[in-house]
Write a protein that holds these residues in place. Structure first.
Motif, PDB file in Angstrom:
ATOM      1  N   VAL A  40      20.127   1.076   3.618  1.00  0.00           N
ATOM      2  CA  VAL A  40      20.480   1.637   2.712  1.00  0.00           C
ATOM      3  C   VAL A  40      19.595   2.763   2.163  1.00  0.00           C
ATOM      4  N   VAL A  41      19.783   4.000   2.140  1.00  0.00           N
ATOM      5  CA  VAL A  41      18.479   4.933   1.378  1.00  0.00           C
ATOM      6  C   VAL A  41      19.346   5.719   0.444  1.00  0.00           C
ATOM      7  N   HIS A  42      18.795   5.339  -1.006  1.00  0.00           N
ATOM      8  CA  HIS A  42      19.492   5.927  -2.147  1.00  0.00           C
ATOM      9  C   HIS A  42      18.860   7.243  -2.286  1.00  0.00           C
ATOM     10  N   ALA A  62       0.754  -1.244   0.055  1.00  0.00           N
ATOM     11  CA  ALA A  62       0.029   0.129  -0.001  1.00  0.00           C
ATOM     12  C   ALA A  62       0.851   1.389   0.011  1.00  0.00           C
ATOM     13  N   SER A  63       2.275   1.282   0.520  1.00  0.00           N
ATOM     14  CA  SER A  63       2.811   2.366   0.312  1.00  0.00           C
ATOM     15  C   SER A  63       4.380   2.054   0.526  1.00  0.00           C
ATOM     16  N   GLY A  64       5.211   3.281   0.236  1.00  0.00           N
ATOM     17  CA  GLY A  64       6.764   2.967   0.675  1.00  0.00           C
ATOM     18  C   GLY A  64       6.970   2.724   2.071  1.00  0.00           C
ATOM     19  N   LEU A  65       6.315   3.273   3.122  1.00  0.00           N
ATOM     20  CA  LEU A  65       6.476   2.940   4.616  1.00  0.00           C
ATOM     21  C   LEU A  65       6.051   1.535   4.948  1.00  0.00           C
ATOM     22  N   ASP A  66       5.116   0.997   4.348  1.00  0.00           N
ATOM     23  CA  ASP A  66       4.867  -0.331   4.595  1.00  0.00           C
ATOM     24  C   ASP A  66       5.548  -1.220   4.178  1.00  0.00           C
ATOM     25  N   ALA A  67       6.234  -0.840   2.693  1.00  0.00           N
ATOM     26  CA  ALA A  67       7.272  -1.882   2.396  1.00  0.00           C
ATOM     27  C   ALA A  67       8.503  -1.883   3.248  1.00  0.00           C
ATOM     28  N   LEU A  68       8.715  -0.946   4.090  1.00  0.00           N
ATOM     29  CA  LEU A  68       9.887  -0.800   4.788  1.00  0.00           C
ATOM     30  C   LEU A  68       9.611  -1.380   5.998  1.00  0.00           C
ATOM     31  N   TRP A  69       8.478  -1.399   6.694  1.00  0.00           N
ATOM     32  CA  TRP A  69       8.309  -1.870   7.980  1.00  0.00           C
ATOM     33  C   TRP A  69       7.985  -3.304   7.827  1.00  0.00           C
ATOM     34  N   ASN A  95      20.641  11.530   7.285  1.00  0.00           N
ATOM     35  CA  ASN A  95      20.154  12.585   6.447  1.00  0.00           C
ATOM     36  C   ASN A  95      19.026  11.960   5.484  1.00  0.00           C
ATOM     37  N   THR A  96      18.021  11.208   6.010  1.00  0.00           N
ATOM     38  CA  THR A  96      17.114  10.630   5.288  1.00  0.00           C
ATOM     39  C   THR A  96      15.567  11.193   5.637  1.00  0.00           C
ATOM     40  N   TYR A  97      14.748  10.812   4.746  1.00  0.00           N
ATOM     41  CA  TYR A  97      13.226  11.142   5.036  1.00  0.00           C
ATOM     42  C   TYR A  97      13.004  10.435   6.173  1.00  0.00           C
ATOM     43  N   ILE A  98      12.064  10.937   7.071  1.00  0.00           N
ATOM     44  CA  ILE A  98      12.003  10.241   8.378  1.00  0.00           C
ATOM     45  C   ILE A  98      11.155   9.012   8.040  1.00  0.00           C
ATOM     46  N   ALA A  99      10.493   8.551   7.232  1.00  0.00           N
ATOM     47  CA  ALA A  99      10.018   7.346   6.828  1.00  0.00           C
ATOM     48  C   ALA A  99      11.021   6.146   6.907  1.00  0.00           C
ATOM     49  N   SER A 100      11.948   6.463   6.458  1.00  0.00           N
ATOM     50  CA  SER A 100      13.127   5.320   6.522  1.00  0.00           C
ATOM     51  C   SER A 100      13.172   4.849   8.052  1.00  0.00           C
ATOM     52  N   VAL A 101      13.294   5.825   8.908  1.00  0.00           N
ATOM     53  CA  VAL A 101      13.452   5.506  10.309  1.00  0.00           C
ATOM     54  C   VAL A 101      12.463   5.012  10.757  1.00  0.00           C
ATOM     55  N   HIS A 158      14.562  19.084   1.369  1.00  0.00           N
ATOM     56  CA  HIS A 158      14.588  17.883   1.662  1.00  0.00           C
ATOM     57  C   HIS A 158      15.766  17.476   2.540  1.00  0.00           C
ATOM     58  N   TYR A 159      16.019  17.461   3.782  1.00  0.00           N
ATOM     59  CA  TYR A 159      14.734  17.752   4.772  1.00  0.00           C
ATOM     60  C   TYR A 159      14.995  18.614   5.833  1.00  0.00           C
ATOM     61  N   PRO A 160      14.370  19.506   6.289  1.00  0.00           N
ATOM     62  CA  PRO A 160      14.861  20.699   7.247  1.00  0.00           C
ATOM     63  C   PRO A 160      15.339  20.187   8.522  1.00  0.00           C
ATOM     64  N   GLU A 214      17.263  -1.894   1.176  1.00  0.00           N
ATOM     65  CA  GLU A 214      17.404  -0.887   0.535  1.00  0.00           C
ATOM     66  C   GLU A 214      16.071   0.136   0.371  1.00  0.00           C
ATOM     67  N   ASP A 215      16.027   1.235   0.660  1.00  0.00           N
ATOM     68  CA  ASP A 215      15.095   2.034   0.652  1.00  0.00           C
ATOM     69  C   ASP A 215      15.112   2.862  -0.791  1.00  0.00           C
ATOM     70  N   CYS A 216      14.328   2.433  -1.468  1.00  0.00           N
ATOM     71  CA  CYS A 216      14.413   2.824  -2.953  1.00  0.00           C
ATOM     72  C   CYS A 216      13.375   3.833  -3.427  1.00  0.00           C
ATOM     73  N   ALA A 217      12.666   4.495  -2.480  1.00  0.00           N
ATOM     74  CA  ALA A 217      11.664   5.315  -2.527  1.00  0.00           C
ATOM     75  C   ALA A 217      12.027   6.485  -3.530  1.00  0.00           C
ATOM     76  N   GLN A 218      13.349   6.906  -3.593  1.00  0.00           N
ATOM     77  CA  GLN A 218      13.765   8.001  -4.749  1.00  0.00           C
ATOM     78  C   GLN A 218      14.547   7.339  -5.737  1.00  0.00           C
ATOM     79  N   ASP A 247      -1.608   6.760  -2.994  1.00  0.00           N
ATOM     80  CA  ASP A 247      -0.647   5.968  -2.348  1.00  0.00           C
ATOM     81  C   ASP A 247      -0.209   4.585  -2.840  1.00  0.00           C
ATOM     82  N   ALA A 248       0.973   4.125  -2.929  1.00  0.00           N
ATOM     83  CA  ALA A 248       1.194   2.784  -3.411  1.00  0.00           C
ATOM     84  C   ALA A 248       2.681   2.325  -3.184  1.00  0.00           C
ATOM     85  N   GLY A 249       2.888   1.096  -3.122  1.00  0.00           N
ATOM     86  CA  GLY A 249       4.619   0.641  -2.828  1.00  0.00           C
ATOM     87  C   GLY A 249       4.575  -0.692  -3.153  1.00  0.00           C
TER      88      GLY A 249
HETATM   89  C1  LIG Z   1       8.304   8.939   0.227  1.00  0.00           C
HETATM   90  C2  LIG Z   1       9.655   8.114   0.974  1.00  0.00           C
HETATM   91  C3  LIG Z   1       9.170   7.189   1.716  1.00  0.00           C
HETATM   92  C4  LIG Z   1       7.888   6.867   2.079  1.00  0.00           C
HETATM   93  O1  LIG Z   1       7.024   6.273   0.993  1.00  0.00           O
HETATM   94  P1  LIG Z   1       5.250   6.478   1.133  1.00  0.00           P
HETATM   95  O2  LIG Z   1       4.799   5.778  -0.024  1.00  0.00           O
HETATM   96  O3  LIG Z   1       5.125   8.008   1.284  1.00  0.00           O
HETATM   97  O4  LIG Z   1       5.085   5.847   2.494  1.00  0.00           O
HETATM   98  C5  LIG Z   1      10.171   6.578   2.529  1.00  0.00           C
HETATM   99  N1  LIG Z   1      11.631   6.818   2.337  1.00  0.00           N
HETATM  100  C6  LIG Z   1      12.009   7.616   1.428  1.00  0.00           C
HETATM  101  C7  LIG Z   1      13.500   7.840   1.226  1.00  0.00           C
HETATM  102  C8  LIG Z   1      10.876   8.530   0.565  1.00  0.00           C
HETATM  103  O5  LIG Z   1      11.267   9.489   0.022  1.00  0.00           O
END
Ligand SMILES: *Cc1c(COP(=O)(O)O)cnc(C)c1O
Length: 364
Positions: A129-131, A58-65, A84-90, A308-310, A155-159, A192-194
């Motif tokens: 790893v977050v690319h 359903a989302s990138g966060l779901d894929a991670l957790w 220095n990542t987007y907080i969703a990785s954490v 990205h990101y303050p 690997e967090d490949c959201a980007q 949303d999708a992942g």
């Molecule tokens: C967008 C993003 C996510 C989260 O993805 P969602 O689909 O919004 O849950 C996780 N990690 C990084 C690095 C992102 O940019």
């Protein structure tokens, strides 16, 4: 001329007819959850990444957790991740009760592979790893460290959809590659999708069961799972966009290259691509110690920018309980204080980009 930092309408208009036809066909199909479009997308995205399996979520966060959980990581375990990542990785780590251990970035804004080993303890279970920004981390070194220490590699490949390290797709170096298809990502859905990709058939199978309340067969539940299904309409629209991914990436690379050869300012540092990698330029992130002035200079000229990101995750209110203080991760914090993402999007017109270049070069 008004230039937004990002705009998704151009990306829609470019393939509008295909998107509209696909949306109608899904609406008319009578099948809205886990149908043919989801299966096709899983097959197509696995082929695209050259991973053996893809599970739509359903989302990138779901894929991670879900990846973290199914790799057996939980309370008390430590996962190494860049500061220095987007907080969703954490959050992908902490949702499972595991503890993030932050590593400073290298000059490419990626996890500094040379600072990973010093953070490994008895409790370390994985490296995430977050690319970031569509660039690529130093995967040979990182994969080697993980093998030597018996750590999982996520690997967090959201980007980084389509980004390559020595010709190999990000997301396929370790145990799981986690993708987001949030609308603003390079491969964006319309909501949303992942997805998770993996070469491990057992992990793929478990993820497939987990995303659907832990059931393989309807109403027979093997484990306590979640509802994290990729929905049929999004999958259909993703199939349309995925077929154009080569073109989408080439365009971003071309725009980035124009910036890199045309921007010249003594107070602005331009991003660089690591050797042997192929960045997909999710963002074009410059650095400057005069950031507030540059933001204002551009805003006065109707040009949007984003940071990205303050707030780095370790200093976010959400993670007060980890007890970090300003100064604990100096490079991460200086990155948060100096980075600025300038406009770059599918369909960006030459005149738009030239205006941005002229305004930045004229910054005083
Ligand atoms: C967008 C993003 C996510 C989260 O993805 P969602 O689909 O919004 O849950 C996780 N990690 C990084 C690095 C992102 O940019």
């Amino acid at each position: 001329m008004k230039i937004m930092q990002n705009r998704m309408d151009y990306g829609f208009e470019k393939y509008q007819q295909e998107f509209e036809e696909k949306a109608l066909s899904v609406l008319r199909s009578g099948r809205y959850v886990l149908g043919d479009e989801v299966s096709a997308f899983e097959k197509n995205f696995a082929a695209y990444t050259k991973a053996e399996h893809c599970v739509g979520l359903a989302s990138g966060l779901d894929a991670l957790w879900i990846a973290v959980r199914l790799l057996g990581i939980g309370p008390g375990d430590e996962v190494i991740v860049q500061g220095n990542t987007y907080i969703a990785s954490v959050m992908g780590i902490t949702i499972n009760g595991a503890v993030p251990v932050f590593v400073e970035p290298d000059m490419y804004c990626q996890i500094d592979a040379d600072r990973i080993e010093e953070k490994i303890t008895q409790r370390t279970k994985a490296v995430m790893v977050v690319h970031l920004y569509g660039h690529v981390a130093d995967m040979d070194k990182i994969a080697h460290i993980c093998r030597q220490h018996g750590l999982k590699l996520i690997e967090d490949c959201a980007q980084s959809h389509g980004a390559l390290y020595k010709g190999k797709m990000t997301g396929t170096f370790g145990d799981a590659g986690c993708f987001s298809f949030y609308p603003s990502k390079n491969l964006g859905a319309f909501g949303d999708a992942g997805a998770l990709v993996t070469n491990d058939p057992r992990l793929a199978e478990e993820a497939r069961i987990f995303r659907n309340y832990g059931s393989e067969k309807r109403y027979y539940n093997k484990v306590v799972g979640a509802n994290s299904r990729l929905d049929e309409l999004q999958a259909g629209l993703l199939n349309v966009r995925l077929a154009h991914m080569e073109e989408i990436t080439q365009e971003r690379r071309r725009l980035a290259q124009i910036y890199s050869s045309s921007l010249h300012h003594k107070d602005i540092t331009l991003p660089q691509e690591r050797r042997d990698t192929h960045s997909v330029w999710h963002q074009y992130v410059v650095r400057t110690h005069r950031r507030n002035q540059l933001i204002k200079h551009l805003a006065d000229r109707d040009i949007g920018t984003l940071i990205h990101y303050p707030v780095p995750p370790h200093l976010s209110d959400a993670y007060k309980y980890l007890n970090y203080r300003p100064g604990d991760l100096p490079l991460t914090e200086s990155s948060a204080d100096t980075v600025l993402s300038i406009p770059l999007y599918t369909g960006m017109k030459q005149a738009e980009q030239q205006y941005v270049i002229d305004c930045i070069n004229a910054f005083t």
